[in-house]
Write an enzyme that holds these catalytic residues in place. Structure first.
Site, PDB file in Angstrom:
ATOM      1  CG  ASP A  20      -1.817   1.154   1.294  1.00 13.75           C
ATOM      2  OD1 ASP A  20      -1.960   1.899   0.387  1.00 13.75           O
ATOM      3  OD2 ASP A  20      -2.435   1.245   2.355  1.00 13.75           O
ATOM      4  CG  ASN A  22      -2.864   5.457  -1.506  1.00 22.06           C
ATOM      5  OD1 ASN A  22      -2.901   4.441  -0.809  1.00 22.06           O
ATOM      6  ND2 ASN A  22      -3.873   5.938  -2.252  1.00 22.06           N
ATOM      7  CG  ASP A  24      -5.966   3.759  -0.158  1.00 22.73           C
ATOM      8  OD1 ASP A  24      -5.169   2.525  -0.145  1.00 22.73           O
ATOM      9  OD2 ASP A  24      -6.739   3.795  -1.169  1.00 22.73           O
ATOM     10  CG  ASP A  28      -1.190   1.926  -3.960  1.00 26.73           C
ATOM     11  OD1 ASP A  28       0.011   1.623  -3.754  1.00 26.73           O
ATOM     12  OD2 ASP A  28      -1.463   2.606  -3.088  1.00 26.73           O
ATOM     13  CG  ASP A 189      -9.631 -13.489 -16.610  1.00 29.94           C
ATOM     14  OD1 ASP A 189      -9.288 -13.999 -15.589  1.00 29.94           O
ATOM     15  OD2 ASP A 189     -10.857 -13.290 -16.616  1.00 29.94           O
ATOM     16  CD  GLU A 248      -7.937 -17.951 -15.590  1.00 30.96           C
ATOM     17  OE1 GLU A 248      -8.403 -18.658 -14.641  1.00 30.96           O
ATOM     18  OE2 GLU A 248      -8.827 -17.500 -16.410  1.00 30.96           O
TER      19      GLU A 248
HETATM   20  C1  NOJ Z   1     -10.070 -15.909 -13.735  1.00 27.45           C
HETATM   21  C2  NOJ Z   1      -9.483 -14.885 -12.438  1.00 27.45           C
HETATM   22  O1  NOJ Z   1      -8.181 -15.596 -12.253  1.00 27.45           O
HETATM   23  C3  NOJ Z   1     -10.458 -14.908 -11.213  1.00 27.45           C
HETATM   24  O2  NOJ Z   1     -10.041 -14.114 -10.317  1.00 27.45           O
HETATM   25  C4  NOJ Z   1     -11.875 -14.333 -12.139  1.00 27.45           C
HETATM   26  O3  NOJ Z   1     -12.719 -14.304 -10.993  1.00 27.45           O
HETATM   27  C5  NOJ Z   1     -12.223 -15.053 -13.159  1.00 27.45           C
HETATM   28  N1  NOJ Z   1     -11.326 -15.323 -14.147  1.00 27.45           N
HETATM   29  C6  NOJ Z   1     -13.113 -14.001 -14.000  1.00 27.45           C
HETATM   30  O4  NOJ Z   1     -12.601 -12.958 -14.703  1.00 27.45           O
END
Ligand code: NOJ
Length: 486
Positions: A20, A22, A24, A28, A189, A248
């Site tokens: 962190d 800043n 809060d 970040d 993702d 992923e």
């Molecule tokens: C995979 C990501 O690692 C996860 O954190 C996320 O909830 C899902 N994809 C949806 O984007």
């Protein structure tokens, strides 16, 4: 020369919980920037940053409202640029997270769609099918005029329609935006999810698939996603300096996963098969062999991952810190690229007793045990933890697991990772299994031997040579060691 990514150690920063800058209570980009020397000193080659883009944070940044800007919670675009440049000055590469399967419901496109404009960018239908959200409940939500839209995750994460050329063109431009800013690659993702079959067929049963699951479902691992990755590879290759794509992808088998890393597609795919294998010598050996063989069949390096922000930390999964440390030496000795999730170098366990009122993960609604908050608790930097009002409470006992407490402390998990990451470059060449007692794994790479005892009893490996590194007395129960042999 080997391509940098083929053997890279890549550190995952979950920005919200890393550091962190800043005060809060939320991590970040300035926080990450301040800690780049820590990462350099740890010995990793690259840093993957989870999404820091403009977002209402319904799924903690995996719901992006503006792909070309930084959420004020995490900083500014100038902070991102400074972070990339400083990392490069230190010789670290930066990988950012791209979320192409869905946008946030706050994205301009979805706001327009709600008004009836441009609905072809998403999946709107008059009637829902039986698909379920990975977070639980139906994957369809009805809008005011009666139509339904598809969301494989939270209802605030509407799925994009990748048959729409405008969607494809927009992501080309987003990739170029970040590549122009200097990033070294993308973690993609839900890379297996963008293309859905046109007829959206029913599945016919409930409890369809869970996070990182390997079931066959019509909305994942559709052959047509590979066209997108092939196209993205062209974009990556049009930039200097070997920019990479990491999938992923939750594929039903190692063979299906290997398709994502064919020479004209992405560079790496997370090895969830390895991550899901229990602490068992025979099963781990099979997972290693299968991963190496399938990756090699397409000329790609294998990748190894033990933890991330979506799964229970492996200290807890395997049942002890001793096993987690041994798993680290096993993982870091394997040929290919290794991922390290923030905090595993400190031996952090999953936090299992977060009070209900602080838990935030939408997935916990599926069933209380599946919430991911427990692996996202902020990192303890000092004995006093180093956070003012962290967004999730840090267990006070973690003061003794903090960077401050472990730095320079002989035998600490942090020093074990540091040594392993430094020695790792001496492990070269293919893996050769050696004869090993029941319940153990012993293999050589060049003149280095890695011996892992996965049993609860001491084992005499009979190894001679120089002991390079060990998690415990060599041969102790649930331990691993690296030896340099003649
Ligand atoms: C995979 C990501 O690692 C996860 O954190 C996320 O909830 C899902 N994809 C949806 O984007």
């Amino acid at each position: 020369m080997t391509a940098w990514w083929r053997e890279a150690a890549i550190y995952q920063v979950y920005v919200r919980s890393f550091a962190d800058g800043n005060g809060d209570g939320v991590g970040d980009l300035i926080g990450v920037r301040d800690r780049l020397p820590y990462l350099k000193d740890l010995g990793v080659d690259a840093v993957w940053l989870t999404p820091f883009f403009t977002s209402p944070m319904a799924d903690f940044g995996y719901d992006v409202a503006d792909y070309r800007d930084v959420d004020p919670l995490f900083g500014t675009l100038a902070d991102a640029k400074a972070l990339i440049d400083e990392a490069h000055d230190l010789g670290l590469r930066i990988i950012v997270d791209i979320v192409p399967n869905h946008t946030s419901s706050a994205h301009r496109w979805f706001q327009e769609a709600l008004k009836g404009e441009g609905r072809q960018r998403y999946h709107f239908r008059d009637r829902p099918n039986d698909w379920e959200s990975i977070f639980g409940g139906p994957a369809w939500t009805q809008v005011e005029d009666g139509q339904w839209y598809l969301h494989l995750f939270d209802k605030e994460q509407p799925d994009l329609n990748w048959d729409d050329p405008e969607v494809r063109a927009e992501f080309d431009s987003i990739l170029r935006f970040w590549l122009d800013l200097g990033v070294d690659g993308f973690r993609i993702d839900v890379a297996h999810g963008m293309v859905k079959p046109h007829d959206l067929p029913d599945i016919g049963h409930s409890d369809q698939i869970r996070m990182i699951g390997a079931d066959v479902v019509p909305y994942f691992d559709n052959d047509a996603v590979h066209d997108i990755h092939r196209h993205w590879r062209h974009i990556l290759d049009s930039y200097p300096g070997e920019r990479i794509g990491v999938a992923e992808a939750w594929a039903p088998s190692p063979e299906r996963l290997a398709l994502y890393i064919r020479p004209d597609e992405l560079h790496q795919a997370f090895n969830f098969h390895y991550l899901s294998t229990p602490w068992d010598a025979a099963e781990l050996r099979r997972a290693v062999d299968e991963s190496l063989a399938t990756a090699a069949s397409v000329g790609a390096p294998a990748t190894w991952v033990l933890s991330n922000h979506d799964v229970k930390r492996h200290v807890t999964r395997y049942g002890s810190l001793a096993r987690a440390r041994a798993a680290a030496l096993l993982t870091l000795a394997l040929p290919g690229s290794a991922y390290v999730y923030q905090g595993e170098e400190l031996g952090l366990p999953e936090v299992l007793d977060l009070p209900e009122e602080v838990r935030r993960d939408p997935q916990r609604l599926r069933d209380p045990d599946s919430g991911r908050d427990g692996c996202r608790v902020p990192l303890p930097w000092s004995r006093d933890l180093g956070w003012r009002r962290p967004w999730l409470p840090i267990p006070p006992a973690w003061g003794e697991l903090s960077v401050e407490a472990q730095q320079g402390a002989e035998g600490s998990t942090l020093e074990l990772y540091r040594s392993a990451l430094r020695l790792r470059e001496h492990l070269t060449g293919d893996l050769r299994w050696l004869d090993a007692p029941e319940g153990t794994l012993v293999f050589a790479r060049g003149d280095v031997v890695c011996a892992v005892n996965l049993t609860g009893a001491p084992v005499d490996f009979g190894l001679t040579g120089d002991l390079l590194l060990s998690t415990d007395v060599p041969g102790a129960p649930d331990s691993a060691a690296w030896w340099k042999v003649k």
